[in-house]
Design a protein around this motif. Structure first.
Motif, PDB file in Angstrom:
ATOM      1  N   THR A  51       0.872  -1.385   0.024  1.00 47.06           N
ATOM      2  CA  THR A  51      -0.029   0.137  -0.188  1.00 47.06           C
ATOM      3  C   THR A  51       1.033   1.193   0.052  1.00 47.06           C
ATOM      4  O   THR A  51       0.574   2.310  -0.572  1.00 47.06           O
ATOM      5  CB  THR A  51      -0.895  -0.041   1.334  1.00 47.06           C
ATOM      6  OG1 THR A  51      -1.681  -1.238   1.142  1.00 47.06           O
ATOM      7  CG2 THR A  51      -1.802   1.312   1.265  1.00 47.06           C
ATOM      8  N   THR A  52       1.926   1.412   0.816  1.00 46.84           N
ATOM      9  CA  THR A  52       2.903   2.359   0.809  1.00 46.84           C
ATOM     10  C   THR A  52       3.480   2.570  -0.599  1.00 46.84           C
ATOM     11  O   THR A  52       3.608   3.612  -1.002  1.00 46.84           O
ATOM     12  CB  THR A  52       3.688   2.303   2.159  1.00 46.84           C
ATOM     13  OG1 THR A  52       3.212   2.092   3.158  1.00 46.84           O
ATOM     14  CG2 THR A  52       4.827   3.288   2.163  1.00 46.84           C
ATOM     15  N   TYR A  53       4.029   1.565  -0.770  1.00 49.41           N
ATOM     16  CA  TYR A  53       4.689   1.366  -2.019  1.00 49.41           C
ATOM     17  C   TYR A  53       4.039   2.046  -3.353  1.00 49.41           C
ATOM     18  O   TYR A  53       4.538   2.810  -4.152  1.00 49.41           O
ATOM     19  CB  TYR A  53       5.346   0.180  -2.460  1.00 49.41           C
ATOM     20  CG  TYR A  53       6.428   0.326  -3.636  1.00 49.41           C
ATOM     21  CD1 TYR A  53       7.695   0.532  -3.563  1.00 49.41           C
ATOM     22  CD2 TYR A  53       5.878  -0.445  -4.782  1.00 49.41           C
ATOM     23  CE1 TYR A  53       8.626   0.640  -4.549  1.00 49.41           C
ATOM     24  CE2 TYR A  53       6.686  -0.421  -5.703  1.00 49.41           C
ATOM     25  CZ  TYR A  53       8.201   0.154  -5.666  1.00 49.41           C
ATOM     26  OH  TYR A  53       8.972  -0.005  -6.686  1.00 49.41           O
ATOM     27  N   ALA A  54       2.658   1.256  -3.393  1.00 45.65           N
ATOM     28  CA  ALA A  54       1.960   1.687  -4.644  1.00 45.65           C
ATOM     29  C   ALA A  54       1.363   3.235  -4.544  1.00 45.65           C
ATOM     30  O   ALA A  54       1.588   4.129  -5.450  1.00 45.65           O
ATOM     31  CB  ALA A  54       0.646   0.873  -4.454  1.00 45.65           C
ATOM     32  N   LEU A  55       0.919   3.828  -3.441  1.00 46.94           N
ATOM     33  CA  LEU A  55       0.414   5.174  -3.348  1.00 46.94           C
ATOM     34  C   LEU A  55       1.429   6.230  -3.386  1.00 46.94           C
ATOM     35  O   LEU A  55       1.540   7.147  -4.123  1.00 46.94           O
ATOM     36  CB  LEU A  55      -0.432   5.266  -2.138  1.00 46.94           C
ATOM     37  CG  LEU A  55      -1.820   4.423  -2.150  1.00 46.94           C
ATOM     38  CD1 LEU A  55      -2.405   4.408  -0.927  1.00 46.94           C
ATOM     39  CD2 LEU A  55      -2.493   4.491  -3.512  1.00 46.94           C
ATOM     40  N   LEU A  56       2.587   6.069  -2.668  1.00 47.34           N
ATOM     41  CA  LEU A  56       3.460   6.994  -2.543  1.00 47.34           C
ATOM     42  C   LEU A  56       4.545   6.866  -3.863  1.00 47.34           C
ATOM     43  O   LEU A  56       4.970   8.026  -4.368  1.00 47.34           O
ATOM     44  CB  LEU A  56       4.531   6.712  -1.319  1.00 47.34           C
ATOM     45  CG  LEU A  56       5.523   7.629  -0.888  1.00 47.34           C
ATOM     46  CD1 LEU A  56       4.798   9.128  -0.811  1.00 47.34           C
ATOM     47  CD2 LEU A  56       6.322   7.389   0.419  1.00 47.34           C
ATOM     48  N   GLY A  57       4.510   5.739  -4.245  1.00 50.11           N
ATOM     49  CA  GLY A  57       5.507   5.638  -5.591  1.00 50.11           C
ATOM     50  C   GLY A  57       4.806   6.222  -6.783  1.00 50.11           C
ATOM     51  O   GLY A  57       5.428   6.900  -7.734  1.00 50.11           O
TER      52      GLY A  57
END
Length: 213
Positions: A51-57
Motif C-alpha cells: 500500500t505504501t509503495y503503490a500510493l507513495l510511488g
C-alpha cells in the motif's frame, strides 16, 4: 500519470485493507482465506508495504513535484526502497511457505519466484545508480520495479479477459496473471525509451543552439 497509477493501485489496496480488517478481528469484507489467517505476519507486512509503495510511488512520477521539492523526492524515495523490498521479500516468503492459491498451477509459482527477486534487484540497481549520480539509469530501474509491483492492479483486468477467452483452468489463471507483468513491463520500457529519446532531442537542440554563429 500519478492519478492513473493511484486509480490502478486502488484495486489491490482496497482488497488488502479489507484483509487487514479481517485479520484484526473485524468483519469479513472479502472471502476469508485460511491460508492467511494461519500465518498473518507476512501478510500484514506485504499489505502495508504494498500500500505504501503503490500510493507513495505514484507521486514519484509527477515531474513538477520532483523538480519543485527535490528534498521530498529523496526522502520519499528512501521510504519507497524499504517498502518495495518489504513487498518483494514478503511476496517471496508467501510464495515459498504458504500453500498456493486454489485453482492456480505451477506456472504462477515459478513466476512469483522470478518477479519477487527481479523487483528487489531493480530497486537495488536503482539505488546504486543514483549513488553514482546516474539519474537516467536510476529512473529506469525504479520504473521497472514499480511496474512489477503494480501488476497486482493490472491482474484484475487480465484475469477477467483470460477467464472470458480461455476459461478458468489453472493454466488460464496463471497465464492471465503472467500477462499483467508482461503488459506493465512493456509499458514501462516504452516510457523509459520515450523519456530517453525526448531528453536526447532536447540535448540536440541545445547543442545546435550553442553551435550557431
Amino acid at each position: 500519470m500519478p492519478a492513473a497509477l493511484i486509480a490502478l493501485s486502488l484495486i489491490p489496496v482496497l482488497a488488502g485493507t479489507a484483509r487487514l480488517v479481517e485479520l484484526n478481528g473485524g468483519p469479513s469484507l472479502i472471502p476469508s482465506d485460511p491460508r492467511f489467517t494461519a500465518s498473518p505476519l507476512p501478510v500484514v507486512v506485504h499489505i502495508v508495504s504494498a500500500t505504501t509503495y503503490a500510493l507513495l510511488g505514484a507521486l514519484q512520477f509527477a515531474p513538477g513535484l520532483r523538480s519543485r521539492r527535490p528534498g521530498w523526492h529523496r526522502a520519499s524515495g528512501r521510504v519507497l526502497v524499504v517498502a518495495g523490498l518489504g513487498v518483494a521479500v514478503s511476496a517471496l516468503w508467501l510464495t515459498l511457505f504458504v500453500p498456493p492459491q486454489p485453482g492456480s498451477g505451477p506456472l504462477l509459482f515459478v513466476l512469483r519466484l522470478v518477479f519477487g527477486p527481479a523487483m528487489a534487484t531493480a530497486l537495488l540497481l536503482g539505488v546504486v545508480a543514483i549513488r553514482r549520480h546516474d539519474v537516467m539509469t536510476h529512473r529506469a530501474w525504479m520504473t521497472r520495479a514499480y511496474a512489477i509491483a503494480l501488476a497486482a492492479g493490472t491482474q484484475a483486468f487480465t484475469e477477467g479477459a483470460g477467464a472470458a477467452l480461455f476459461g478458468h483452468s489453472p493454466l488460464a489463471l496463471d497465464a492471465s496473471r503472467a500477462a499483467a507483468w508482461v503488459v506493465n513491463l512493456a509499458v514501462a520500457e516504452w516510457a523509459i525509451r520515450r523519456h530517453s529519446a525526448a531528453r536526447g532531442r532536447r540535448g540536440g537542440r541545445v547543442l545546435a543552439g550553442v553551435g550557431r554563429p
